[in-house]
Scaffold this motif. Structure first.
Motif, PDB file in Angstrom:
ATOM      1  N   MET A 154       0.842  -1.208   0.000  1.00  0.00           N
ATOM      2  CA  MET A 154       0.000   0.000   0.000  1.00  0.00           C
ATOM      3  C   MET A 154       0.866   1.243   0.000  1.00  0.00           C
ATOM      4  O   MET A 154       1.905   1.298   0.658  1.00  0.00           O
ATOM      5  CB  MET A 154      -0.967   0.000   1.176  1.00  0.00           C
ATOM      6  N   PHE A 155       0.434   2.205  -0.772  1.00  0.00           N
ATOM      7  CA  PHE A 155       1.099   3.499  -0.828  1.00  0.00           C
ATOM      8  C   PHE A 155       0.279   4.464   0.000  1.00  0.00           C
ATOM      9  O   PHE A 155      -0.914   4.674  -0.266  1.00  0.00           O
ATOM     10  CB  PHE A 155       1.246   3.964  -2.285  1.00  0.00           C
ATOM     11  N   ILE A 156       0.919   4.986   1.041  1.00  0.00           N
ATOM     12  CA  ILE A 156       0.260   5.912   1.952  1.00  0.00           C
ATOM     13  C   ILE A 156       1.226   7.070   2.212  1.00  0.00           C
ATOM     14  O   ILE A 156       2.346   7.069   1.708  1.00  0.00           O
ATOM     15  CB  ILE A 156      -0.155   5.239   3.287  1.00  0.00           C
ATOM     16  N   CYS A 157       0.794   8.033   2.986  1.00  0.00           N
ATOM     17  CA  CYS A 157       1.690   9.096   3.451  1.00  0.00           C
ATOM     18  C   CYS A 157       1.101   9.659   4.741  1.00  0.00           C
ATOM     19  O   CYS A 157      -0.005   9.298   5.138  1.00  0.00           O
ATOM     20  CB  CYS A 157       1.869  10.179   2.394  1.00  0.00           C
ATOM     21  N   ASN A 158       1.844  10.524   5.375  1.00  0.00           N
ATOM     22  CA  ASN A 158       1.424  11.057   6.672  1.00  0.00           C
ATOM     23  C   ASN A 158       0.359  12.131   6.560  1.00  0.00           C
ATOM     24  O   ASN A 158      -0.529  12.207   7.397  1.00  0.00           O
ATOM     25  CB  ASN A 158       2.619  11.669   7.402  1.00  0.00           C
ATOM     26  N   HIS A 159       0.452  12.996   5.565  1.00  0.00           N
ATOM     27  CA  HIS A 159      -0.376  14.199   5.575  1.00  0.00           C
ATOM     28  C   HIS A 159      -1.738  14.051   4.901  1.00  0.00           C
ATOM     29  O   HIS A 159      -2.607  14.880   5.098  1.00  0.00           O
ATOM     30  CB  HIS A 159       0.386  15.374   4.932  1.00  0.00           C
ATOM     31  N   VAL A 161       2.316  -7.637   4.592  1.00  0.00           N
ATOM     32  CA  VAL A 161       1.851  -6.260   4.379  1.00  0.00           C
ATOM     33  C   VAL A 161       3.031  -5.294   4.494  1.00  0.00           C
ATOM     34  O   VAL A 161       3.874  -5.438   5.384  1.00  0.00           O
ATOM     35  CB  VAL A 161       0.764  -5.871   5.407  1.00  0.00           C
ATOM     36  N   VAL A 162       3.050  -4.324   3.597  1.00  0.00           N
ATOM     37  CA  VAL A 162       4.043  -3.262   3.631  1.00  0.00           C
ATOM     38  C   VAL A 162       3.378  -1.967   3.206  1.00  0.00           C
ATOM     39  O   VAL A 162       2.484  -1.964   2.358  1.00  0.00           O
ATOM     40  CB  VAL A 162       5.251  -3.585   2.729  1.00  0.00           C
ATOM     41  N   ALA A 163       3.798  -0.861   3.826  1.00  0.00           N
ATOM     42  CA  ALA A 163       3.346   0.473   3.428  1.00  0.00           C
ATOM     43  C   ALA A 163       4.552   1.235   2.904  1.00  0.00           C
ATOM     44  O   ALA A 163       5.649   1.122   3.451  1.00  0.00           O
ATOM     45  CB  ALA A 163       2.727   1.213   4.610  1.00  0.00           C
ATOM     46  N   ILE A 164       4.332   2.005   1.840  1.00  0.00           N
ATOM     47  CA  ILE A 164       5.395   2.779   1.217  1.00  0.00           C
ATOM     48  C   ILE A 164       4.922   4.216   1.046  1.00  0.00           C
ATOM     49  O   ILE A 164       3.802   4.451   0.581  1.00  0.00           O
ATOM     50  CB  ILE A 164       5.779   2.186  -0.159  1.00  0.00           C
ATOM     51  N   SER A 165       5.776   5.149   1.408  1.00  0.00           N
ATOM     52  CA  SER A 165       5.522   6.563   1.139  1.00  0.00           C
ATOM     53  C   SER A 165       6.517   7.013   0.082  1.00  0.00           C
ATOM     54  O   SER A 165       7.719   6.777   0.215  1.00  0.00           O
ATOM     55  CB  SER A 165       5.691   7.413   2.397  1.00  0.00           C
ATOM     56  N   ALA A 166       6.004   7.646  -0.969  1.00  0.00           N
ATOM     57  CA  ALA A 166       6.860   8.076  -2.077  1.00  0.00           C
ATOM     58  C   ALA A 166       6.780   9.580  -2.328  1.00  0.00           C
ATOM     59  O   ALA A 166       7.303  10.065  -3.323  1.00  0.00           O
ATOM     60  CB  ALA A 166       6.472   7.323  -3.341  1.00  0.00           C
ATOM     61  N   ASP A 192      10.306   5.631  -0.271  1.00  0.00           N
ATOM     62  CA  ASP A 192      10.724   5.506  -1.668  1.00  0.00           C
ATOM     63  C   ASP A 192      11.203   6.876  -2.149  1.00  0.00           C
ATOM     64  O   ASP A 192      10.497   7.591  -2.843  1.00  0.00           O
ATOM     65  CB  ASP A 192       9.531   5.006  -2.494  1.00  0.00           C
ATOM     66  N   GLU A 193      12.423   7.235  -1.748  1.00  0.00           N
ATOM     67  CA  GLU A 193      12.945   8.576  -2.044  1.00  0.00           C
ATOM     68  C   GLU A 193      13.035   8.862  -3.537  1.00  0.00           C
ATOM     69  O   GLU A 193      12.725   9.960  -3.986  1.00  0.00           O
ATOM     70  CB  GLU A 193      14.323   8.757  -1.398  1.00  0.00           C
ATOM     71  N   THR A 194      13.451   7.872  -4.333  1.00  0.00           N
ATOM     72  CA  THR A 194      13.593   8.078  -5.774  1.00  0.00           C
ATOM     73  C   THR A 194      12.254   8.049  -6.501  1.00  0.00           C
ATOM     74  O   THR A 194      12.180   8.456  -7.660  1.00  0.00           O
ATOM     75  CB  THR A 194      14.488   6.997  -6.406  1.00  0.00           C
ATOM     76  N   ALA A 220       7.201   3.458  -6.611  1.00  0.00           N
ATOM     77  CA  ALA A 220       5.833   3.932  -6.856  1.00  0.00           C
ATOM     78  C   ALA A 220       5.529   3.941  -8.353  1.00  0.00           C
ATOM     79  O   ALA A 220       4.439   3.531  -8.781  1.00  0.00           O
ATOM     80  CB  ALA A 220       5.638   5.320  -6.261  1.00  0.00           C
ATOM     81  N   LYS A 221       6.498   4.370  -9.145  1.00  0.00           N
ATOM     82  CA  LYS A 221       6.307   4.385 -10.602  1.00  0.00           C
ATOM     83  C   LYS A 221       6.186   2.972 -11.154  1.00  0.00           C
ATOM     84  O   LYS A 221       5.350   2.707 -12.024  1.00  0.00           O
ATOM     85  CB  LYS A 221       7.450   5.139 -11.279  1.00  0.00           C
TER      86      LYS A 221
END
Length: 184
Positions: free
Chosen positions: A41-46, A71-76, A106-108, A112-113
């Motif tokens: 899952m792609f999530i973020c804080n804000h 399960v893993v969460a990724i913020s990009a 996912d800094e780069t 996500a892409k």
């Protein structure tokens, strides 16, 4: 502006990654995948869409993990323009909500892409063979938390995938804030 990703591309493969977690460890797909399926899952804080369901996500992930689903969460998100999504704040967010799953940065934005992530939250549910079977919403929540008795669409789909290898034919797209892409 709300973004809705495309419907599930059944059978699409998952994508390898190697990303740092809020715990200082590096995680790969092999580290997080489950014997009965995997949720990326792609999530973020804000994002208000994520915030409206984050405690429900934590609750339902525990049930998925019991069913053998990794399960893993990724913020990009671009943290230059959205500093509240920076790794130090991700660590605070994970602790505050009691994440039982890795929260990766996912800094780069390459991961996500590769997945084709478009919004937060964006859910990718895979069977044990790494084939996409769910790309729908969490539940009926939007920017505001849905009713307490909302159908648990993501959990139901992931349990079905863990038991049968196949996701539900009919899925409602997730909705959320766009991924905050870096500008050149």
């Amino acid at each position: 502006m709300a973004v809705s990703p495309p419907v599930c591309d059944f059978g699409a493969p998952w994508h390898e990654f190697s990303l740092p977690g809020t715990d200082g460890e590096i995680y790969t797909l092999d580290d997080v995948k489950g014997p009965n399926g995997t949720l990326v899952m792609f999530i973020c804080n804000h994002c208000p869409y994520v915030q409206s369901i984050i405690d429900r996500i934590v609750r339902d992930v525990k049930a998925m993990q019991v069913a053998g689903i990794g399960v893993v969460a990724i913020s990009a998100n671009d943290v230059r323009d959205y500093p509240e999504d920076a790794p130090e704040h991700m660590k605070t967010e994970a602790a505050r909500h009691g994440f039982t799953f890795p929260y990766l940065y996912d800094e780069t934005q390459d991961v996500a892409k590769a997945y084709g992530a478009e919004c937060t939250p964006d859910f990718f549910g895979y069977n044990a063979d790494g084939q996409l079977q769910y790309r729908g919403r969490f539940d009926a929540s939007t920017r505001k938390t849905g009713p307490d008795d909302a159908k648990r669409e993501l959990l139901d789909a992931m349990i079905q995938i863990s038991e049968t290898g196949f996701g539900p034919e009919n899925q409602i797209s997730s909705m959320g804030c766009s991924i905050k892409w870096k500008t050149a």
